[in-house]
Design a protein around this motif. Sequence first.
Motif, PDB file in Angstrom:
ATOM      1  N   GLU A  26       0.828  -1.209   0.000  1.00  0.00           N
ATOM      2  CA  GLU A  26       0.000   0.000   0.000  1.00  0.00           C
ATOM      3  C   GLU A  26       0.865   1.263   0.000  1.00  0.00           C
ATOM      4  N   TYR A  27       1.913   1.249  -0.819  1.00  0.00           N
ATOM      5  CA  TYR A  27       2.790   2.407  -0.992  1.00  0.00           C
ATOM      6  C   TYR A  27       2.286   3.204  -2.204  1.00  0.00           C
ATOM      7  N   THR A  28       2.655   4.479  -2.241  1.00  0.00           N
ATOM      8  CA  THR A  28       2.341   5.254  -3.439  1.00  0.00           C
ATOM      9  C   THR A  28       3.413   4.995  -4.497  1.00  0.00           C
ATOM     10  N   THR A  29       3.097   5.305  -5.749  1.00  0.00           N
ATOM     11  CA  THR A  29       4.067   5.037  -6.820  1.00  0.00           C
ATOM     12  C   THR A  29       4.546   6.337  -7.457  1.00  0.00           C
ATOM     13  N   LEU A  30       5.750   6.280  -7.935  1.00  0.00           N
ATOM     14  CA  LEU A  30       6.340   7.433  -8.613  1.00  0.00           C
ATOM     15  C   LEU A  30       7.080   6.886  -9.837  1.00  0.00           C
ATOM     16  N   SER A  31       6.525   7.170 -11.015  1.00  0.00           N
ATOM     17  CA  SER A  31       7.161   6.605 -12.214  1.00  0.00           C
ATOM     18  C   SER A  31       7.077   7.581 -13.380  1.00  0.00           C
ATOM     19  N   LEU A  32       7.215   7.090 -14.584  1.00  0.00           N
ATOM     20  CA  LEU A  32       7.335   7.960 -15.755  1.00  0.00           C
ATOM     21  C   LEU A  32       6.239   9.029 -15.919  1.00  0.00           C
ATOM     22  N   PRO A  33       4.960   8.732 -15.634  1.00  0.00           N
ATOM     23  CA  PRO A  33       3.940   9.788 -15.792  1.00  0.00           C
ATOM     24  C   PRO A  33       4.241  11.048 -14.970  1.00  0.00           C
ATOM     25  N   PHE A  34       5.066  10.891 -13.929  1.00  0.00           N
ATOM     26  CA  PHE A  34       5.431  12.032 -13.085  1.00  0.00           C
ATOM     27  C   PHE A  34       6.199  13.095 -13.877  1.00  0.00           C
ATOM     28  N   LEU A  35       6.837  12.658 -14.971  1.00  0.00           N
ATOM     29  CA  LEU A  35       7.594  13.617 -15.790  1.00  0.00           C
ATOM     30  C   LEU A  35       6.688  14.733 -16.324  1.00  0.00           C
ATOM     31  N   ASN A  36       5.435  14.378 -16.617  1.00  0.00           N
ATOM     32  CA  ASN A  36       4.502  15.402 -17.121  1.00  0.00           C
ATOM     33  C   ASN A  36       4.241  16.475 -16.065  1.00  0.00           C
ATOM     34  N   GLU A  37       4.118  16.036 -14.812  1.00  0.00           N
ATOM     35  CA  GLU A  37       3.920  17.002 -13.713  1.00  0.00           C
ATOM     36  C   GLU A  37       5.117  17.936 -13.611  1.00  0.00           C
ATOM     37  N   VAL A  38       6.329  17.327 -13.748  1.00  0.00           N
ATOM     38  CA  VAL A  38       7.561  18.131 -13.667  1.00  0.00           C
ATOM     39  C   VAL A  38       7.579  19.143 -14.812  1.00  0.00           C
ATOM     40  N   ALA A  39       7.252  18.659 -16.003  1.00  0.00           N
ATOM     41  CA  ALA A  39       7.265  19.547 -17.178  1.00  0.00           C
ATOM     42  C   ALA A  39       6.300  20.714 -16.983  1.00  0.00           C
ATOM     43  N   ASP A  40       5.121  20.417 -16.468  1.00  0.00           N
ATOM     44  CA  ASP A  40       4.126  21.479 -16.275  1.00  0.00           C
ATOM     45  C   ASP A  40       4.588  22.492 -15.234  1.00  0.00           C
ATOM     46  N   LYS A  41       5.165  21.990 -14.148  1.00  0.00           N
ATOM     47  CA  LYS A  41       5.597  22.883 -13.074  1.00  0.00           C
ATOM     48  C   LYS A  41       6.695  23.840 -13.530  1.00  0.00           C
ATOM     49  N   TYR A  42       7.645  23.331 -14.336  1.00  0.00           N
ATOM     50  CA  TYR A  42       8.784  24.160 -14.750  1.00  0.00           C
ATOM     51  C   TYR A  42       8.578  24.752 -16.147  1.00  0.00           C
ATOM     52  N   VAL A  43       7.372  24.597 -16.665  1.00  0.00           N
ATOM     53  CA  VAL A  43       7.019  25.068 -18.014  1.00  0.00           C
ATOM     54  C   VAL A  43       8.029  24.560 -19.056  1.00  0.00           C
ATOM     55  N   LEU A  44       8.162  23.267 -19.102  1.00  0.00           N
ATOM     56  CA  LEU A  44       9.067  22.644 -20.072  1.00  0.00           C
ATOM     57  C   LEU A  44       8.228  21.867 -21.086  1.00  0.00           C
ATOM     58  N   ASP A  45       8.813  21.615 -22.233  1.00  0.00           N
ATOM     59  CA  ASP A  45       8.138  20.796 -23.236  1.00  0.00           C
ATOM     60  C   ASP A  45       8.114  19.341 -22.753  1.00  0.00           C
ATOM     61  N   ARG A  46       6.918  18.759 -22.650  1.00  0.00           N
ATOM     62  CA  ARG A  46       6.799  17.397 -22.112  1.00  0.00           C
ATOM     63  C   ARG A  46       7.613  16.381 -22.899  1.00  0.00           C
ATOM     64  N   ASP A  47       7.526  16.456 -24.221  1.00  0.00           N
ATOM     65  CA  ASP A  47       8.239  15.482 -25.059  1.00  0.00           C
ATOM     66  C   ASP A  47       9.753  15.621 -24.920  1.00  0.00           C
ATOM     67  N   LYS A  48      10.181  16.890 -24.838  1.00  0.00           N
ATOM     68  CA  LYS A  48      11.628  17.122 -24.729  1.00  0.00           C
ATOM     69  C   LYS A  48      12.164  16.620 -23.389  1.00  0.00           C
ATOM     70  N   LEU A  49      11.344  16.785 -22.355  1.00  0.00           N
ATOM     71  CA  LEU A  49      11.775  16.317 -21.034  1.00  0.00           C
ATOM     72  C   LEU A  49      11.897  14.786 -21.041  1.00  0.00           C
ATOM     73  N   ALA A  50      10.897  14.141 -21.635  1.00  0.00           N
ATOM     74  CA  ALA A  50      10.943  12.670 -21.721  1.00  0.00           C
ATOM     75  C   ALA A  50      12.160  12.227 -22.531  1.00  0.00           C
TER      76      ALA A  50
END
Lengths: 263, 269
Positions: A26-50
């Motif tokens: 019952e742990y939370t998960t942190l994986s690739l979809p989190f990159l989108n959150e990072v991109a949005d927060k720092y106003v980065l291009d999602r594809d470029k960040l990936a």
Amino acid sequence: MPVLIFTSDNKDFENKIAKQIAQKLEYTTLSLPFLNEVADKYVLDRDKLAEAMKITPSILKRMPSKTWRYFLSCVEVEVLNRLLKDNIVCWGLAAQLYVVVVSHVLKVRLIGGHGNTEQTAGAAIDIDRARKVAAEHEQKRDKWSMAAFNRKESNPELYDMVINMDQIQPGEIVETIVTTLGYPRFKAMTYSKTTLADKALAAMVKNVLLKTQTDIHVHSQNGTVVVTTTSIKREKNKKIDLLEVNYKIRNIEMEVLSFLKLK
Amino acid sequence: MAIVTISRGSYSMGKKVAQKVAENLGFDLISQALLYETSDRFRIPHKQLQKAIHDAPGIFEQHQHTKKMFLAYIRSTLVEMVSKGNIVYHGLAGHFLLNHLPHVFKVRITASMENRVAVKIKEGLSEPQAKIKILEDDDHRKKWTRSIYQADPNDGMLYDLVIGIDKFSIDDAVELICQGALKKSFESTPECIRLSQDFLLACKLKAALVENFPDVGVICEYGNLLVYATTKEAHANKFKDVLGYFQRENKGIHNLEVHDMMTMPDQAV
């Protein structure tokens, strides 16, 4: 409470097993979809960040080194901040390369098992071919991790456990990791939490400075941050001013950055 | 019937872990006894065997087959010692020597340089001396493994489980290994027993031939021995004598064939 950082050269298994462990504990998960959150927060291009998580910088790939390092730094800051919350299973974000020597973080790497993946079975790829593909992929990842964090991702010494899947079944791996996370040594203590908080703080300061600097190393101990950089003598004062201006503009807590030194 | 091999970097607490694993599982522990047993069987001084399994080949040893010969003796002895199962082997090269057996649980214990240095300092060395000694040991292991098996001892693929002991207590590491050893994958099935017997025959024949014919390869399947040799070797009287004697002295051999002018398979001993 513990944190699990999980990695594998076999993405099928990585996702499947990490999710099973998270579900069981019952742990939370942190994986690739989190990159989108990072991109949005720092106003980065999602594809470029990936893309930055996979490629090394080059002009041909339209990813200059400075941008690439900044992108990676954004991911590092956000992942470390999330890991401070404990009870997390994290994978696919290269955390094993920047979370080092934190006692309540269990780092596990899965290798092998190329003969029993759904991918190889479905496509009727023979095991030798699958191994060759995996070895090529590992070489690429090592090149990336060396450029990004000066560590080889495949080096077993980077992990607390390396499990070979050629003989051990996924269910048995889940069971082993769940048992291991229950050991008292992986409980979060004040000291290990401080170590992780220091890493998060150093990553945050570095992230701010990376916008204007390139050759910097940031280290933090008990909330005191030391920035190390190089400069020629006549630029020394200019560089010190630049570092100071940076942290003032970014409004980083002054008591945290009580000791800022240029070596 | 499980077999556990525990490999370790020098001063990585592997010895203590191996002893406790054997104790917890109620298995026999084989360590130094392997070399003494080999020494008795093949009448080779213990020191020479120790050197063969530990030291990297020197410049003048590159083209000699002494090391190859001693390793064939050590392997033959080890395979016979583990054939009854319920064994923990803690020593050099176990994962290589037993690499043909599927039910061997291969474990490696690693430790950080700081912790390894700390162990040596407790033994009375200064920090720089300790570091030099450890790096020398590591270098020997690397060179040895590269020259004999063309592999890197730190390659995780050589093992089923690698444990970084720094974050674990010895008891935790022991528990993990014991759990692993008892998993279904490492149970000794009738197929495993058959493979063990075949492997033992192949290793014994190789040991019998290696002194005079160091480059022959041996495979055994269902008691059928296949020997890969050059035409010159295959027609030598001594070669035929050794094979004849081996066939008479060992039970369980259904057939023995010599293949010359054929490419030796990778899995040949």
